[in-house]
Design a protein around this motif. Structure first.
Motif, PDB file in Angstrom:
ATOM      1  N   GLN A 149      79.518 -16.134  71.370  1.00 40.26           N
ATOM      2  CA  GLN A 149      80.700 -16.976  71.228  1.00 40.26           C
ATOM      3  C   GLN A 149      81.887 -16.471  72.046  1.00 40.26           C
ATOM      4  O   GLN A 149      82.712 -17.269  72.502  1.00 40.26           O
ATOM      5  CB  GLN A 149      81.090 -17.075  69.752  1.00 40.26           C
ATOM      6  CG  GLN A 149      81.533 -15.753  69.125  1.00 40.26           C
ATOM      7  CD  GLN A 149      81.974 -15.910  67.675  1.00 40.26           C
ATOM      8  OE1 GLN A 149      81.726 -16.935  67.049  1.00 40.26           O
ATOM      9  NE2 GLN A 149      82.652 -14.885  67.144  1.00 40.26           N
TER      10      GLN A 149
ATOM     11  N   ARG B 164      67.968 -25.237  69.506  1.00 39.31           N
ATOM     12  CA  ARG B 164      68.151 -24.154  68.540  1.00 39.31           C
ATOM     13  C   ARG B 164      66.799 -23.702  67.999  1.00 39.31           C
ATOM     14  O   ARG B 164      65.976 -24.520  67.562  1.00 39.31           O
ATOM     15  CB  ARG B 164      69.020 -24.610  67.365  1.00 39.31           C
ATOM     16  CG  ARG B 164      70.463 -24.908  67.732  1.00 39.31           C
ATOM     17  CD  ARG B 164      71.337 -24.817  66.490  1.00 39.31           C
ATOM     18  NE  ARG B 164      71.522 -23.426  66.084  1.00 39.31           N
ATOM     19  CZ  ARG B 164      72.126 -23.051  64.964  1.00 39.31           C
ATOM     20  NH1 ARG B 164      72.566 -23.971  64.120  1.00 39.31           N
ATOM     21  NH2 ARG B 164      72.264 -21.784  64.668  1.00 39.31           N
TER      22      ARG B 164
ATOM     23  N   LEU C 205      71.488 -28.603  73.929  1.00 41.74           N
ATOM     24  CA  LEU C 205      71.314 -27.479  73.007  1.00 41.74           C
ATOM     25  C   LEU C 205      69.936 -27.527  72.357  1.00 41.74           C
ATOM     26  O   LEU C 205      69.541 -28.550  71.806  1.00 41.74           O
ATOM     27  CB  LEU C 205      72.387 -27.501  71.914  1.00 41.74           C
ATOM     28  CG  LEU C 205      72.209 -26.496  70.765  1.00 41.74           C
ATOM     29  CD1 LEU C 205      72.324 -25.066  71.278  1.00 41.74           C
ATOM     30  CD2 LEU C 205      73.228 -26.763  69.656  1.00 41.74           C
TER      31      LEU C 205
ATOM     32  N   ASP D 275      69.648 -21.484  71.853  1.00 39.80           N
ATOM     33  CA  ASP D 275      70.288 -20.611  70.879  1.00 39.80           C
ATOM     34  C   ASP D 275      69.214 -19.885  70.079  1.00 39.80           C
ATOM     35  O   ASP D 275      68.460 -20.501  69.323  1.00 39.80           O
ATOM     36  CB  ASP D 275      71.186 -21.422  69.945  1.00 39.80           C
ATOM     37  CG  ASP D 275      71.834 -20.541  68.885  1.00 39.80           C
ATOM     38  OD1 ASP D 275      72.618 -19.661  69.262  1.00 39.80           O
ATOM     39  OD2 ASP D 275      71.517 -20.711  67.694  1.00 39.80           O
TER      40      ASP D 275
ATOM     41  N   MET E 122      70.745 -17.623  74.546  1.00 37.55           N
ATOM     42  CA  MET E 122      71.974 -17.072  73.982  1.00 37.55           C
ATOM     43  C   MET E 122      71.725 -16.539  72.578  1.00 37.55           C
ATOM     44  O   MET E 122      71.006 -17.153  71.799  1.00 37.55           O
ATOM     45  CB  MET E 122      73.076 -18.132  73.924  1.00 37.55           C
ATOM     46  CG  MET E 122      73.584 -18.603  75.263  1.00 37.55           C
ATOM     47  SD  MET E 122      75.051 -19.642  75.071  1.00 37.55           S
ATOM     48  CE  MET E 122      75.338 -20.117  76.778  1.00 37.55           C
ATOM     49  N   TYR E 123      72.360 -15.421  72.285  1.00 38.76           N
ATOM     50  CA  TYR E 123      72.334 -14.855  70.941  1.00 38.76           C
ATOM     51  C   TYR E 123      73.691 -14.208  70.674  1.00 38.76           C
ATOM     52  O   TYR E 123      74.053 -13.216  71.311  1.00 38.76           O
ATOM     53  CB  TYR E 123      71.204 -13.825  70.810  1.00 38.76           C
ATOM     54  CG  TYR E 123      71.156 -13.151  69.458  1.00 38.76           C
ATOM     55  CD1 TYR E 123      70.864 -13.889  68.310  1.00 38.76           C
ATOM     56  CD2 TYR E 123      71.404 -11.793  69.318  1.00 38.76           C
ATOM     57  CE1 TYR E 123      70.822 -13.285  67.058  1.00 38.76           C
ATOM     58  CE2 TYR E 123      71.357 -11.173  68.068  1.00 38.76           C
ATOM     59  CZ  TYR E 123      71.067 -11.926  66.953  1.00 38.76           C
ATOM     60  OH  TYR E 123      71.039 -11.324  65.719  1.00 38.76           O
TER      61      TYR E 123
ATOM     62  N   THR F 128      78.107 -19.594  68.137  1.00 38.17           N
ATOM     63  CA  THR F 128      77.582 -19.967  69.454  1.00 38.17           C
ATOM     64  C   THR F 128      77.092 -21.415  69.479  1.00 38.17           C
ATOM     65  O   THR F 128      77.509 -22.219  70.322  1.00 38.17           O
ATOM     66  CB  THR F 128      76.439 -19.024  69.865  1.00 38.17           C
ATOM     67  OG1 THR F 128      76.948 -17.693  70.028  1.00 38.17           O
ATOM     68  CG2 THR F 128      75.816 -19.470  71.177  1.00 38.17           C
ATOM     69  N   ALA F 129      76.197 -21.774  68.573  1.00 34.85           N
ATOM     70  CA  ALA F 129      75.634 -23.129  68.555  1.00 34.85           C
ATOM     71  C   ALA F 129      76.713 -24.173  68.294  1.00 34.85           C
ATOM     72  O   ALA F 129      76.695 -25.263  68.888  1.00 34.85           O
ATOM     73  CB  ALA F 129      74.529 -23.229  67.512  1.00 34.85           C
TER      74      ALA F 129
ATOM     75  N   SER G   9      71.447 -17.535  66.592  1.00 34.31           N
ATOM     76  CA  SER G   9      72.732 -16.829  66.549  1.00 34.31           C
ATOM     77  C   SER G   9      73.337 -16.866  65.152  1.00 34.31           C
ATOM     78  O   SER G   9      73.218 -17.849  64.418  1.00 34.31           O
ATOM     79  CB  SER G   9      73.713 -17.460  67.539  1.00 34.31           C
ATOM     80  OG  SER G   9      73.268 -17.286  68.866  1.00 34.31           O
TER      81      SER G   9
END
Length: 331
Positions: free
Chosen positions: A18, A70, A68, A45, A14-15, A52-53, A48
């Motif tokens: 949100q 990161r 998660l 992540d 994901m980037y 998002t995170a 981002s």
């Protein structure tokens, strides 16, 4: 303490996603819970800049299977996938994007196909891309045709990064020494038994695409230079062509001189310089791509750096708690 890993790991790079996260979670959780197997939803992540995170961490408080990871900085889509491959614990691993263009409901079919046909790779193949814009469909078609010519026919046409692989494939990919791998080429190249599941590609559920034209061009360059020496051979042939054109210009100049029709002019000179110069610059550019890859490889820099993994947060405040403890103006 649980010692055995989950049966299924779903890796989602994901980037700045949100906007689509609430929809993604609403569709993903009942689907994965309904499989009746142990699973983890591993969100990577990729540095981002939005919330998002934060949103993932808050959701993980009531969703034990949500994990998660990161990265310290934005490292790119393929690097985020590499991080997911390194961190996933499942017997099977599925990679899927968060934009919901690849339907999560197909995951159950991917898993059933892998078990029923006893294969290590199941590709999600797009049978209908009408939801994509004309430019995206056209460039994708050209990309896959080029890859099939350069790499081999084992590259599944219209299969992106939505796929299921077994633990054997995950271990084989993680053992590869190369950096900057392109998964849609590396995994077919390994040669594990595979199958395909077709699906209709949907429109993005929310937000905007992060895969810009420049990133797609970069992916195409990485795909070609990582898997084929054809551009180097192209440079050789262009050099030979330039040599032949130079010989032709010399012969033409001599014929004009002998016939007495030589007149002062610059057209032929400019033409010769432009043709030969263009070929030389193209050849230098192709060589530069390979030299750059060798330079990056010699530096031995990691493709990505993990800054946080919720699974390893033992005895410390969770990332979600850290978020809630911050000043609202700093969130």
């Amino acid at each position: 303490m649980e010692t055995a890993g989950p049966v299924l790991s779903v890796v989602v790079p994901m980037y700045d996603e949100q906007d689509v996260l609430p929809i993604f979670f609403d569709r993903m959780r009942p689907l994965l819970d309904g499989l009746g197997i142990g699973y983890e939803l591993l969100v990577v992540d990729d540095g981002s800049r939005d919330e998002t995170a934060d949103l993932v961490s808050v959701a993980a408080k009531d969703w034990p299977q949500l994990r998660l990871v990161r990265l310290l900085r934005n490292s790119g889509h393929q690097a985020a996938l590499s991080a997911g491959f390194r961190r996933a614990r499942g017997e099977y691993l599925v990679t899927i994007d968060a934009d919901l263009q690849d339907p999560p409901e197909t995951i159950a079919e991917l898993l059933a196909t892998a078990r029923d046909e006893d294969v290590d790779v199941v590709y999600g193949v797009r049978s209908d891309r009408s939801s994509d814009k004309w430019l995206k469909r056209t460039t994708a078609r050209l990309y896959y045709r080029l890859m099939c010519r350069l790499v081999g026919r084992e590259i599944p046409f219209d299969a992106g990064d939505f796929r299921l692989v077994s633990r054997r494939v995950v271990d084989a990919v993680n053992a590869l020494p190369e950096d900057g791998r392109v998964f849609r080429l590396v995994i077919p190249w390994l040669g594990f038994p595979s199958a395909e599941v077709k699906y209709v590609r949907a429109e993005r559920a929310a937000g905007s695409t992060k895969y810009t034209v420049s990133k797609m061009v970069r992916l195409a360059f990485d795909s070609v230079t990582a898997f084929s020496a054809a551009p180097l051979r192209l440079a050789t042939w262009l050099g030979l062509l330039g040599g032949l054109l130079s010989v032709a210009f010399v012969i033409g100049a001599l014929v004009i001189k002998v016939s007495g029709q030589s007149i002062p002019g610059w057209t032929s000179t400019v033409l010769a310089v432009c043709v030969i110069g263009a070929i030389q610059l193209l050849c230098l550019g192709l060589l530069g791509e390979y030299v750059a890859r060798l330079f990056q490889s010699s530096q031995r820099r990691p493709q990505f750096l993990v800054g946080y993994d919720s699974l390893e947060d033992h005895g410390h405040h969770s990332y979600a708690e850290a978020i809630e403890s911050r000043d609202p103006d700093q969130r």
